[in-house]
Design a protein around this motif. Structure first.
Motif, short mmCIF file in Angstrom:
data_model
loop_
_atom_site.label_atom_id
_atom_site.label_comp_id
_atom_site.label_asym_id
_atom_site.label_seq_id
_atom_site.Cartn_x
_atom_site.Cartn_y
_atom_site.Cartn_z
N ASP A 1 -30.22 -30.39 -31.99
CA ASP A 1 -31.23 -30.90 -32.93
C ASP A 1 -31.96 -32.10 -32.34
N GLU A 2 -31.21 -32.98 -31.72
CA GLU A 2 -31.81 -34.16 -31.10
C GLU A 2 -32.74 -33.75 -29.97
N LEU A 3 -32.34 -32.75 -29.19
CA LEU A 3 -33.15 -32.27 -28.07
C LEU A 3 -34.45 -31.66 -28.58
N LEU B 1 -35.25 -26.76 -21.94
CA LEU B 1 -33.93 -26.10 -21.83
C LEU B 1 -33.28 -26.46 -20.50
N GLY B 2 -34.11 -26.60 -19.47
CA GLY B 2 -33.60 -26.90 -18.14
C GLY B 2 -33.01 -28.30 -18.01
N ALA B 3 -33.25 -29.13 -19.02
CA ALA B 3 -32.67 -30.47 -18.99
C ALA B 3 -31.16 -30.44 -19.25
N VAL B 4 -30.70 -29.34 -19.89
CA VAL B 4 -29.28 -29.25 -20.23
C VAL B 4 -28.62 -27.97 -19.71
N LEU B 5 -29.44 -27.06 -19.17
CA LEU B 5 -28.92 -25.80 -18.62
C LEU B 5 -29.41 -25.66 -17.18
N PRO B 6 -28.72 -24.86 -16.35
CA PRO B 6 -29.24 -24.56 -15.02
C PRO B 6 -30.67 -24.01 -15.13
N GLN B 7 -31.54 -24.42 -14.22
CA GLN B 7 -32.96 -24.10 -14.33
C GLN B 7 -33.22 -22.60 -14.44
N ASP C 1 -30.74 -20.69 -32.85
CA ASP C 1 -29.69 -19.74 -33.26
C ASP C 1 -29.26 -18.87 -32.08
N PHE C 2 -30.25 -18.49 -31.28
CA PHE C 2 -29.98 -17.62 -30.12
C PHE C 2 -29.06 -18.32 -29.11
N LEU C 3 -29.32 -19.60 -28.86
CA LEU C 3 -28.58 -20.32 -27.82
C LEU C 3 -27.25 -20.89 -28.29
N LEU D 1 -31.25 -20.28 -15.54
CA LEU D 1 -30.78 -19.79 -16.83
C LEU D 1 -31.76 -20.18 -17.93
N ALA D 2 -32.26 -21.40 -17.87
CA ALA D 2 -33.24 -21.87 -18.86
C ALA D 2 -34.48 -20.98 -18.86
N LYS D 3 -34.95 -20.62 -17.67
CA LYS D 3 -36.14 -19.76 -17.58
C LYS D 3 -35.84 -18.36 -18.13
N ALA D 4 -34.63 -17.86 -17.87
CA ALA D 4 -34.27 -16.52 -18.36
C ALA D 4 -34.26 -16.49 -19.88
N PHE D 5 -33.74 -17.55 -20.50
CA PHE D 5 -33.70 -17.59 -21.96
C PHE D 5 -35.11 -17.76 -22.54
N ALA D 6 -35.93 -18.57 -21.90
CA ALA D 6 -37.32 -18.73 -22.36
C ALA D 6 -38.06 -17.42 -22.30
N GLU D 7 -37.82 -16.65 -21.24
CA GLU D 7 -38.46 -15.33 -21.10
C GLU D 7 -37.98 -14.38 -22.20
N GLN D 8 -36.68 -14.39 -22.47
CA GLN D 8 -36.13 -13.49 -23.49
C GLN D 8 -36.75 -13.73 -24.86
N LYS D 9 -37.09 -14.98 -25.16
CA LYS D 9 -37.66 -15.30 -26.48
C LYS D 9 -39.18 -15.42 -26.42
N ASN D 10 -39.79 -14.96 -25.30
CA ASN D 10 -41.25 -14.98 -25.14
C ASN D 10 -41.84 -16.39 -25.27
#
Length: 414
Positions: free
Chosen positions: A283-285, A300-306, A336-338, A308-317
């Protein structure tokens, strides 16, 4: 000593792994005449390969809560009588250097072979006779009414002859790692003597996924990230669990401590739930005004491997979109997804990759203070072949030592 006397034993331990060798050594030092039989050319192979070759020989924090069983209370007696601190003192007495790696997990500094050598030396101190490779072809209980045989009621048929004993200890482990001779022979013996067996399956094992379920994450093989994993359901055998550990992405699915732990509770057809943000305050992020003009994948890449962050961003368009452009509904969907990523594994990677066997000889048929069959006096089951499975991190070795210890003392009392 006649040949017949030479083949008469206080106890025959079938299985020369961790539990079997430890039990034999303790019993021998308590004055028992012990024979160990094993079909392997080289004993202790599972010990040798454990812990990346350094053997996670116990866990300082091992408690009954670290074990799965149809009867969770069964382990209490053995674990209280032989604690992790007891085995640690034994290791220290052999001047084996060791270190704590993570959450109480203890490893040898040099090699797992040091634990194997310790067990052999303990057996030597107890005058234990070890025969291998020897194949056991049958176990029989001799009619107690035969006065000539009453002192040694158990007969073990082997590839090298017949051995007789006052007691039999089954310590043949389980089915994981078939390449080193894993066997479920103890379960066959239990069934032979009408003892119930809890269905077995691989545990502490990586999980595989279909290509659809795994989406674009299969391309990230080798990435490791700390997560929270929830697995199991209240209605199933061992209930639910949550583990805060590292997850490893592989080309076949998911592995790493978090997944191995969760696999013991997972059942086919169920989903596992992963919080990729672990202890991060999402929530803070997400509500940080400083992130308004940043791209979603960079937040997302601030707290996840870069990657992986890109993969999740792609999955949610959301790839390439500034955070200010992401609506409240999409932000909530991403959250909710993450934090509760639900995915159904296709299966496990099986016995070849499993570290332990879940299930085994039903504990309701055993005396928890001695490990002896309630209906078959003189027949014992110890270690992995029993329906007791520890969490990752040295707990299964502690069960081997504890169950072997109480069994050995029971043999000596008899």
């Amino acid at each position: 000593m006649s040949v017949e006397q030479a083949n008469n034993w206080d106890a025959i331990v079938i299985g020369g792994g961790a539990a079997g060798l430890f039990c034999a050594g303790v019993a021998g030092q308590l004055g028992q005449k012990i024979l160990v039989l094993d079909h392997a050319e080289v004993l202790g192979e599972k010990i040798r390969i454990s812990g990346g070759g350094r053997c996670n020989f116990t866990n300082m924090n091992s408690t009954p809560a670290n074990f799965l069983s149809m009867n969770p209370n069964f382990v209490k007696s053995a674990l209280s009588r032989y604690k992790a601190s007891d085995f640690i003192e034994l290791v220290k007495s052999y001047n084996i250097p060791f270190h704590e790696k993570h959450k109480g997990q203890l490893f040898c500094d040099v090699s797992a072979k040091q634990i194997i050598d310790l067990l052999f030396e303990e057996c030597k101190k107890g005058g234990v006779v070890i025969k291998n490779p020897v194949t056991v072809t049958g176990i029989k209980k001799i009619n107690q009414e035969d006065a000539n045989q009453a002192s040694y009621p158990w007969s073990v048929e082997t590839s090298t002859g017949i051995e007789k004993a006052k007691a039999i200890v089954m310590a043949t482990g389980g089915l994981p790692v078939p390449a080193i001779g894993a066997t479920d022979y103890a379960l066959d013996v239990a069934k032979q003597f009408n003892m119930p067996v809890v269905n077995v399956r691989p545990a502490l094992v990586p999980l595989s996924f279909t290509s659809d379920e795994f989406a674009n994450l299969s391309e990230l093989s080798g990435l490791s990230v700390p997560v929270k994993v929830k697995s199991g359901t209240k209605s199933q055998r061992y209930g639910t669990c949550q583990f805060d550990e590292d997850l490893l992405l592989t080309h076949k699915g998911l592995s790493g401590p978090a997944i191995l732990q969760g696999s013991s509770y997972w059942h086919e057809g169920e989903a596992i739930h992963i919080n990729w943000f672990n202890d991060v305050d999402i929530d803070e992020l997400f509500d940080d005004d400083a992130n308004r003009l940043k791209l979603t994948e960079n937040i997302l890449g601030a707290v996840l491997p870069q990657r992986l962050a890109k993969a999740f961003a792609e999955q949610k368009n959301l790839m390439g979109r500034k955070w200010a452009e992401v609506g409240k509904k999409d932000r909530q969907a991403l959250k909710d997804f993450l934090t509760n990523w639900a995915v159904k594994p296709a299966g496990t990677l099986g016995w070849k990759k499993a570290e332990v066997m879940l299930g085994g000889v039903d504990t309701k048929a055993l005396d928890g203070q001695t490990m002896m069959s309630k209906d078959n006096p003189g027949l014992y089951f110890i270690g992995e072949c029993v329906d007791v499975t520890g969490h990752l991190g040295g707990h299964n070795f502690q069960w081997a030592w504890a169950s072997g210890f109480v069994c050995a003392h029971s043999l000596a009392r008899k």
